[in-house]
Enzyme design. Structure first.
Site, PDB file in Angstrom:
ATOM      1  N   HIS A 253     -18.542  40.200  52.534  1.00 24.34           N
ATOM      2  CA  HIS A 253     -17.723  40.076  53.799  1.00 24.34           C
ATOM      3  C   HIS A 253     -18.044  41.083  54.745  1.00 24.34           C
ATOM      4  O   HIS A 253     -17.819  41.024  55.863  1.00 24.34           O
ATOM      5  CB  HIS A 253     -16.359  40.268  53.385  1.00 24.34           C
TER       6      HIS A 253
ATOM      7  N   ASP B 204     -20.130  36.258  50.354  1.00 24.92           N
ATOM      8  CA  ASP B 204     -18.496  36.640  50.760  1.00 24.92           C
ATOM      9  C   ASP B 204     -17.662  35.801  49.926  1.00 24.92           C
ATOM     10  O   ASP B 204     -17.633  34.740  50.164  1.00 24.92           O
ATOM     11  CB  ASP B 204     -18.565  36.181  52.365  1.00 24.92           C
TER      12      ASP B 204
ATOM     13  N   SER C 211     -13.972  37.728  60.957  1.00 20.82           N
ATOM     14  CA  SER C 211     -13.083  37.288  59.959  1.00 20.82           C
ATOM     15  C   SER C 211     -11.941  36.495  60.641  1.00 20.82           C
ATOM     16  O   SER C 211     -12.044  35.341  61.096  1.00 20.82           O
ATOM     17  CB  SER C 211     -12.598  38.503  59.124  1.00 20.82           C
TER      18      SER C 211
END
Length: 711
Positions: free
Chosen positions: A683, A648, A563
Site C-alpha cells: 500500500h 497491497d 487510497s
C-alpha cells in the site's frame, strides 16, 4: 485502507479533445501503440433486488495466469508510452536527488542514558539506526543497519521497534513483501547476536515489561486484523507464548502501548470511532490486564498517566474531545473529573505527558497549536508560530522526567525544523534545520489559504503554494490534491521534491474537504457514511473556485489522491470530468461496493462505520450512487495514471485493475489511460529512498508532459 501518500503529486495525460496538443509528437506515437484490453467475462449477482453485472470479476483471482499476464501487459504498455520522456524522468530524479542531503542524521532522541538517532549514507537506500551514551566523546553504536537487513529482498520496510527498559535488548519487526505482516526479531545489544526465537505474523507494536524479559505483541488474523495479544518470555519457543486477549468483534482492532513513564502497559481494543482501554503494571507483566471503561459505540478514549492519576482523552459528551483525570487505583468512569473541558470548534488532537506538564495538541480553524499546561499550578500557555499556515507535530518525546518538548515544524514554503522547547523558561532551541541542498529561499514562494463555498453553503479551506510572480490569468498549471476520509487531515507540509513543480510554474493546492478533521470532529462526521458525497462536492467546489478566481483553467488543472483519496478522484471524474485535464490515483479504493460486500476480505468489517454496510439496502444504494467502478459510463474522461502494488492488502490490486479495464472499454476519448502495477510493493509503494524518488520522477514526467513543460 488509509493512506497519506508521499508521491501524490504524480500526474500525466494528453487531452486532445480540450485542444491541448502541444505534446502532439508523444500523443501521435501513443495512438499507434495498442493498449491491452482485459477480456470481458460477465458475472452476475442479485442483491436487494438489484441485478449486478461485472465483466471483470475474474481479475480478482491472482492464481490465474491470465491475470498476471494482463497486469504485465499493462506495465509493458505504460513503459512503452513513457519512453519519450525517459530523459525528463532522469533529469527530474537527479534534480530531486541533488536537493537531499544523502549523508544525514535525525535529531537524537533521549531514552535513559542513551541518545538514539538514525543516519543515512550516500548511495544507501535505507537508514542506519544508532545510539551513543550521553557522555562527551561517547562512540556510536550501530543497532541495526537496514541496508544489510534489506539485502536479498526486493521490498523491505522496518515496521516497529522497542528498546528494553535496561537498554540492552532491541525488539524489531520487518516486512519484506509489502503485505504489512511483520516478522519480529530480538537482538542482544551487548553481543550483537539475535535471540533464537522468531515470531511471524506480528502487527502493531511490541512492548517490554519492566523485567526486561517479557514482551507483548499482537498478531494478524486472515483478514489482516490485529486480533490477539500474546505474551512472550525470552528464551522460550514462540509456540509456548500465552494468548492473553482475543478480540472477536470483526470491527475492532488491538493495539498495545506503554505509558510515557514506563509504569503501565496499555491495550486498546476498538475501531476508528470506538475504544476501550486495559492497563497492567509493567512491573508485574505476568499478571492480568484491568479494564478502565467498557466500550460504547461512538465513544473513544486514550490514556496516559502522571503521578497517581490517569489523564484520559475522550469524546464522551465532547464531540471535539476533552481531557479528564481519574485515580489509577479506581479509574472507572464514575471517578472521571474534567481537567480540560470540551470547547466547541477546538479539536483536541492528542497529548504528551511529562512529570510536571501535560502538552495538548489542538486544532482550531484548521491550524494546529500547542497548549502547555503546568499541572502543578494548572496555568497554561500557547507556543507562538510565525506563519499563517503551517504544520507541526510531536517527535521523539520519550522521556518523562524532563521539561523539554521536542516538536517538528514546517510550512508549504519552509523546510522541516526540529525544536526543543523548555516548558518552564519558554525558551526555544533549534535542534536541526533539515537542509535543501543547492539552496532554497523561502522568500521566492508564497503560501496562502483561501475558501470555496460548497453547494450547502459550507466554507471549504484550500491551502496553496506557488512561486512568486505567477499571474492569475487562468493560464497557470495547477495540481489539486485531497484525501478526505477517516478523520485524517491533509496537512500543509513541506516537500522538497515539489520544488521541481513550483519552479516550473505549477501551483500546488490542497482541498481540505469534509471527511478529514481539519475543522474538528464535525468536519469528519459530515464526510462519512450517508454524508460521504460531501467530500466529492467539496472538492468540485474547490476546483470551480480556483477556476473562477483565475488561478488556472480546465485545460491546466490536474488532480490527485491516494487510497481513500483515490476513491475521491474516481468519484469526481465521474461527476465532473469536464473540470480536469488529468488525474492520478494512487492505490485507489475505487471498487468500494464489491470490497464492502465481502466481510471476509482484509479489513472490510472495520470499515463499516466509515462507509456503511451494503448488506443493508439503504447503505448499498448510497454507496452504489458514488462508487467509482460502478459509475463508469461511456463518456469522455481526463487523462489518467493509476498506480498500485500487487501485495497491497488494504486496497487489493484488483480494485485499480478492474477500474482501468472498465474505463478502457467504455471511455469515448483518446486520452491516455495508464496502469502501473508494482509487482514487489504494497500500500505504501516501493521501499528505499532512491526508489521513491524514481517513482516521483516518473509521476512528474507525466504531469509536465501534459502541461507542455519539457525541461
Amino acid at each position: 485502507m488509509t493512506l497519506q501518500p508521499t508521491g501524490f503529486e504524480s500526474i500525466f495525460g494528453i487531452l486532445a479533445s480540450a485542444g491541448l496538443l502541444a505534446a502532439a509528437s508523444i500523443f501521435e506515437r501513443v495512438r499507434k501503440i495498442k493498449p491491452p484490453l482485459a477480456r470481458e467475462i460477465p458475472s452476475q449477482s442479485t442483491l436487494h433486488g438489484d441485478l449486478l453485472t461485472d465483466n471483470y470479476a475474474w481479475l480478482t483471482d491472482r492464481s490465474n495466469p491470465e491475470v498476471m499476464a494482463y497486469l504485465e501487459a499493462e506495465n509493458r504498455y505504460t513503459a512503452e508510452v513513457m519512453k519519450p520522456v525517459e530523459g525528463l524522468q532522469e533529469k527530474l530524479f537527479q534534480e530531486m536527488l541533488a536537493r537531499i542531503k544523502e549523508d544525514n542524521w535525525s535529531p537524537p532522541v533521549r531514552i535513559g542514558h542513551y541518545l538514539y538517532f538514525n543516519r543515512s549514507e550516500k548511495g544507501k537506500p535505507h537508514s542506519i539506526m544508532c545510539r551513543r551514551k550521553d557522555e562527551p566523546s561517547a562512540p556510536e553504536e550501530i543497532i541495526i543497519d537496514n541496508n544489510v537487513l534489506a539485502e536479498g529482498h526486493r521490498y523491505y520496510s522496518l515496521g516497529f521497534f522497542r528498546v528494553s527498559p535496561d537498554q540492552q535488548l532491541f525488539a524489531y519487526a520487518v516486512d519484506t513483501t509489502g503485505s504489512e505482516s511483520h516478522t519480529l526479531y530480538i537482538k542482544d545489544l551487548r553481543t550483537g547476536s539475535l535471540f533464537p526465537e522468531t515470531i511471524f505474523g506480528v502487527a502493531g507494536a511490541v512492548e517490554w515489561g519492566n523485567d526486561n524479559r517479557t514482551l507483548f505483541y499482537t498478531v494478524l488474523n486472515d483478514s489482516l486484523r490485529p486480533y490477539r495479544l500474546y505474551r512472550h518470555v525470552l528464551g522460550t519457543a514462540p509456540s509456548q507464548d500465552e494468548m492473553i486477549y482475543e478480540e472477536k468483534d470483526p470491527t475492532c482492532y488491538l493495539f498495545n502501548a506503554k505509558t510515557k513513564d514506563n509504569r503501565y502497559l496499555l491495550l486498546r481494543s476498538g475501531s476508528n470511532l470506538t475504544a476501550e482501554m486495559h492497563y497492567l503494571s509493567a512491573d508485574t507483566p505476568l499478571e492480568s490486564f484491568r479494564l478502565i471503561k467498557p466500550r460504547r459505540a461512538g465513544v473513544d478514549y486514550a490514556v496516559e498517566n502522571i503521578g497517581d492519576k490517569f489523564y484520559i482523552l475522550t469524546n464522551e459528551r465532547a464531540g471535539d474531545f476533552k481531557v479528564v483525570v481519574a485515580p489509577i487505583e479506581n479509574p472507572a468512569p464514575e471517578n472521571w473529573l474534567d481537567f480540560l473541558p470540551h470547547r466547541e470548534a477546538v479539536l483536541v488532537d492528542g497529548y504528551d505527558a511529562f512529570r510536571n506538564h501535560l502538552v495538548v495538541y489542538e486544532r482550531e480553524a484548521g491550524l494546529k497549536r500547542i497548549r502547555v499546561i503546568d499541572i502543578r499550578t494548572n496555568e497554561f500557555h500557547y507556543i507562538d508560530f510565525p506563519e499563517p499556515t503551517y504544520f507541526l507535530w510531536s517527535s521523539g518525546n520519550r522521556e518523562f522526567n524532563t521539561s523539554l518538548l521536542r516538536y517538528m515544524y514546517c510550512s508549504m514554503v519552509a523546510p522541516i525544523a526540529a525544536y526543543d522547547y523548555d516548558m518552564n523558561t519558554r525558551e526555544r532551541v533549534l535542534v536541526k534545520q533539515y537542509e535543501v541542498m543547492g539552496g532554497h529561499d523561502p522568500e521566492q514562494y508564497h503560501s496562502e489559504r483561501i475558501f470555496a463555498i460548497a453547494p450547502d453553503g459550507t466554507k471549504i479551506p484550500i491551502s496553496l503554494v506557488y512561486k512568486k510572480g505567477i499571474k492569475r490569468d487562468g493560464q497557470s498549471p495547477l495540481l489539486l490534491y485531497a484525501y478526505g476520509a477517516y478523520g485524517m487531515s491533509a496537512e500543509p507540509f513541506f516537500i522538497s521534491d515539489r520544488l521541481s513543480l513550483l519552479d516550473r510554474g505549477v501551483i500546488y493546492a490542497i482541498a481540505h474537504v469534509r471527511g478529514g478533521d481539519e475543522l474538528g470532529h464535525r468536519w469528519y462526521e459530515q464526510g462519512r457514511l450517508k454524508q460521504k458525497r460531501n467530500s466529492f462536492t467539496d472538492f468540485i467546489a474547490c476546483a470551480e473556485h480556483l477556476l473562477a478566481e483565475n488561478y488556472t483553467s480546465p485545460e491546466r488543472l490536474v488532480i490527485s489522491g491516494g487510497s481513500a483519496g483515490g476513491l475521491l478522484v474516481g468519484a469526481v471524474i465521474n461527476l465532473r470530468p469536464d473540470l480536469f485535464c488529468g488525474a492520478v490515483a494512487t492505490a485507489p479504493f475505487v471498487d468500494i461496493l464489491n470490497s464492502m460486500l465481502d466481510p471476509a476480505a482484509p479489513l472490510t468489517a472495520g470499515e463499516y462505520e466509515e462507509w456503511g454496510d451494503p448488506a443493508r439496502k439503504e447503505d448499498y444504494e448510497y454507496i452504489k450512487s458514488y462508487a467509482p467502478y460502478e459509475n463508469v459510463t461511456a463518456r469522455k474522461y481526463p487523462a489518467l495514471l493509476v498506480t498500485s502494488g500487487l501485495n497491497d492488502q488494504r486496497v487489493q490490486y484488483w480494485q485499480p485493475a478492474r477500474w482501468v479495464a472498465k474505463l478502457r472499454a467504455l471511455k469515448t476519448d483518446n486520452n491516455i489511460l495508464l496502469l502501473k502495477m508494482n509487482i514487489d510493493s504494497g500500500h505504501s509503494g516501493v521501499s528505499g529512498r532512491y526508489a521513491h524518488l524514481r517513482d516521483t520522477a516518473f509521476d512528474y514526467a507525466f504531469l509536465l508532459s501534459l502541461l507542455d513543460i519539457s525541461e
